[in-house]
Design an enzyme around this catalytic site. Structure first.
Site, PDB file in Angstrom:
ATOM      1  N   GLU A 124       0.825  -1.251  -0.104  1.00 33.30           N
ATOM      2  CA  GLU A 124       0.156   0.015   0.118  1.00 33.30           C
ATOM      3  C   GLU A 124       1.083   1.311  -0.021  1.00 33.30           C
ATOM      4  OE1 GLU A 124      -3.957   1.935   2.529  1.00 33.30           O
ATOM      5  OE2 GLU A 124      -2.810   0.204   3.438  1.00 33.30           O
ATOM      6  N   CYS A 171      -6.715   0.809   2.826  1.00 31.59           N
ATOM      7  CA  CYS A 171      -7.536   2.029   3.015  1.00 31.59           C
ATOM      8  C   CYS A 171      -7.483   2.685   1.786  1.00 31.59           C
ATOM      9  CB  CYS A 171      -7.420   2.832   4.037  1.00 31.59           C
ATOM     10  SG  CYS A 171      -8.165   1.839   5.770  1.00 31.59           S
ATOM     11  N   ASN A 195     -12.490  -3.472   1.240  1.00 29.64           N
ATOM     12  CA  ASN A 195     -11.177  -3.563   2.068  1.00 29.64           C
ATOM     13  C   ASN A 195     -11.880  -3.425   3.168  1.00 29.64           C
ATOM     14  OD1 ASN A 195      -8.291  -3.364   2.725  1.00 29.64           O
ATOM     15  ND2 ASN A 195      -9.352  -1.217   3.371  1.00 29.64           N
ATOM     16  N   GLU A 196     -11.829  -4.461   4.190  1.00 29.53           N
ATOM     17  CA  GLU A 196     -12.312  -3.898   5.535  1.00 29.53           C
ATOM     18  C   GLU A 196     -13.372  -3.091   5.909  1.00 29.53           C
ATOM     19  OE1 GLU A 196      -9.059  -1.021   7.523  1.00 29.53           O
ATOM     20  OE2 GLU A 196      -8.428  -3.400   7.651  1.00 29.53           O
TER      21      GLU A 196
END
Length: 660
Positions: A47, A258, A388-389
């Protein structure tokens, strides 16, 4: 259906091993052969956090190369940021940033340089002219004798051509590489040159001087070392990329966590904005508080995966933004926004187009775009993550379902990975798994960061998971810290991932990179600056597991005290090489402990094996200043059918055994 209560089928009866390598529940009895486990178990998570891409893995040396920095990213930033206006030799002129006629609509800002008067070089030491200076990311590192590829776009605005003197310059004003270029067109044109450094220097700046009077527009001013990883144009910093290659990961997840779903709908990471010529890509604010050029985009990610033999795992937004958008990180998560339903068909097509771009023939629309970029062959995409989460809201569920069913219908060969929130338990985890069961999502992404004791206490977590349901991708995990004790706690847990490799499909530590002085997240695998990198104990643990993967797991090979949770072990076999690989972990910080190894089930073993040990003080860690406090040591080791192994305190041992 509760994931932890449904009984498995008779052939997968869970056994309690009192004194065994697993020392817990295992999926099936292994008296003769090994249990098949995932070949993709250990990989990497990338990321762009902590300046991991721009200023890090991405080898671009110029900062704010397209004049797109903005106060929306940082209050003190603007299109002139990291560019200094200079007028050596008593020259004078002006600069401005314009948007009237850009190189491309996706790249709206460019600089106009006007040289009204150029002084005389004889009046001072150095070049005279009107120009700009860029220090890169805290200084440009150049090495004597190495070549650097310069490129930029220019448009001549004056009647006469403008001669540019371009150099790499030391702080004292001495040029250590230089070249001249004259403009040749009143339309935007790309110019290129090669700069060869005459000496090694770690804080050089790029200088562009108009050495004759006139006016021109400049944009996408780029400088790359020729020595990128694998020599790729628009490539990766060779030393950092090699560290990842050395891990031999089964896969690489990108472009992040994120970062993927972004800070609001306008900030979602849209893959189509990151391919094609760099001057046509859409730069944007990074959710972690800086800027992303997306020069390291989807093409570069896929290419890097191919270069190191890792499977690509792109993760796309589930048509919702991060629940922590608008500064709500860890304050309740009230910022999730969802794409309007009337935009969903276009978004679903965007997801389907990615699969065609990665795998489609050159005769297809998006396969042709991949081929035009230089890769006519398929990238052999197998996995795609959606979400994503995310907070498991009705808005998320409805949109995920639409995307999932569309991908499943058109591309049943693609394994879709769902998501179950940002924690190891709690409401979103429970809702995420329940929703995945309803849709029969093949793999579900779990994330959790916690202290080392949790990993020790929960090393039997996946022994309890249902083998007849969705598999697990442990997409982000780490214990809080980069001391040896953190890494060894993770090693204990990773032996359980191997033991449960029939239900845990994949796992990746996170985050991967952190740049010195530019770190938002303090527990990371690799710390680096412009010249070097520090490999944490966590890196070495991940490397030892990833480089020593197996596809068969054997229980009852390594025996230890069943009541001692500080000890853990696993035995796997790599069927490609036939090597037997033992991993033995001792989390006790003070006492060496013995485990019994029984290899009698394996025939024709070579007695000369290889042993690698990572051990040391539990609180030791590697830093950029002291990089070698903790490193693995490899040596020859003789084995027999049965033997005792005494594991040093706070250690991971890997023993690799060849077959005759």
């Amino acid at each position: 259906m509760n994931r932890f209560t449904k009984l498995a089928s008779f052939k997968k009866i869970i056994l309690l091993a009192g004194v065994a390598c697993s020392c817990a529940l295992v999926a099936q009895s292994q008296t003769t052969g090994g249990k098949k486990i995932s070949t993709d178990l250990f990989g990497l998570f990338f990321e762009d956090i902590n300046y991991a891409a721009d200023g890090g893995l991405y080898a671009e040396m110029v900062q704010n190369r397209s004049f797109e920095y903005s106060p929306a990213e940082r209050r003190e930033w603007n299109p002139f940021s990291y560019w200094e206006y200079i007028t050596p030799g008593y020259s004078y002129g002006k600069i401005s940033v314009e948007t009237n006629e850009p190189v491309h609509a996706n790249n709206p800002h460019y600089m106009v340089l006007t040289a009204e008067h150029v002084g005389h070089e004889e009046s001072f030491k150095g070049d005279a002219g009107v120009g700009i200076k860029n220090p890169g990311f805290e200084g440009m590192v150049v090495k004597a004798g190495e070549k650097y590829n310069l490129s930029f776009f220019a448009r001549q605005l004056s009647e006469k051509a403008v001669t540019l003197k371009i150099s790499l310059q030391k702080k004292d004003g001495k040029n250590i590489a230089e070249t001249n270029i004259s403009t040749a067109s009143k339309d935007w044109k790309k110019y290129t040159a090669t700069l060869t450094a005459s000496e090694t220097y770690d804080t050089a700046s790029l200088i562009i001087l108009a050495a004759t009077e006139g006016q021109l527009a400049l944009d996408v001013i780029s400088l790359f070392p020729q020595n990128t990883f694998k020599g790729r144009a628009n490539g990766l910093r060779a030393d950092l990329a090699q560290l990842l290659a050395d891990m031999h990961p089964a896969f690489i997840r990108f472009p992040g966590g994120c970062l993927t779903h972004g800070d609001g709908l306008d900030n979602m990471y849209r893959w189509k904005n990151t391919i094609g010529p760099i001057e046509q890509r859409v730069e944007q604010r990074n959710i972690w508080g800086y800027h992303q050029t997306v020069g390291l985009g989807y093409y570069e990610y896929f290419q890097f995966c191919e270069d190191i033999g890792a499977k690509p795992l792109p993760v796309l937004p589930a048509a919702v933004s991060c629940q922590n958008s608008g500064g709500t990180w860890r304050v309740g998560g009230t910022g999730q926004k969802a794409l309007p339903m009337d935009e969903m068909q276009d978004y679903i097509q965007e997801v389907l187009d990615l699969i065609e771009w990665a795998n489609g023939p050159v005769t297809s629309e998006w396969g042709a775009k991949r081929a035009a970029a230089g890769h006519p062959a398929s990238f052999n995409l197998e996995y795609i993550g959606i979400g994503n989460e995310d907070k498991i809201t009705p808005e998320f569920e409805s949109r995920f379902k639409m995307i999932y069913e569309a991908v499943k219908a058109k591309h049943p060969e693609i394994t879709v990975i769902g998501t179950a929130g940002p924690f190891h338990s709690g409401e979103d985890w429970e809702k995420g798994w329940q929703f995945a069961h309803q849709l029969q999502v093949p793999v579900v992404d779990e994330h959790y960061y916690t202290d080392p004791k949790w990993f020790i206490s929960n090393q039997y977590r996946y022994d309890k998971y249902n083998r007849d349901s969705s598999e697990v991708y442990l997409g982000e995990y780490a214990s809080w810290g980069n001391k040896l004790r953190n890494a060894i706690a993770e090693a204990v847990y990773m032996t359980s991932l191997e033991r449960n490799g029939d239900v845990v499909r994949m796992a990746s530590y996170a985050p991967l990179f952190a740049k010195d002085k530019f770190t938002q997240w303090t527990t990371d695998m690799i710390f680096f600056n412009n010249t070097t990198a520090s490999l944490t104990p966590n890196y070495y643990v991940q490397q030892l597991f990833s480089a020593n993967r197996g596809d068969l797991y054997f229980s009852n090979v390594i025996k230890k005290d069943a009541k001692d949770s500080s000890l853990a072990a696993s035995c796997v076999q790599d069927s490609k090489t036939s090597d037997i690989i033992l991993k033995l972990v001792n989390y006790d910080s003070a006492v060496a402990k013995t485990m019994k190894v029984d290899l009698s089930r394996f025939k024709k073993m070579q007695p000369a094996a290889e042993k690698t040990v990572l051990t040391g003080d539990a609180n030791a860690q590697n830093t950029l200043q002291e990089k070698n406090n903790i490193t693995p040591v490899t040596s020859a080791y003789n084995i027999s059918k049965t033997f005792n192994y005494t594991a040093p305190p706070m250690s991971l041992t890997v023993i690799r055994i060849k077959m005759k």
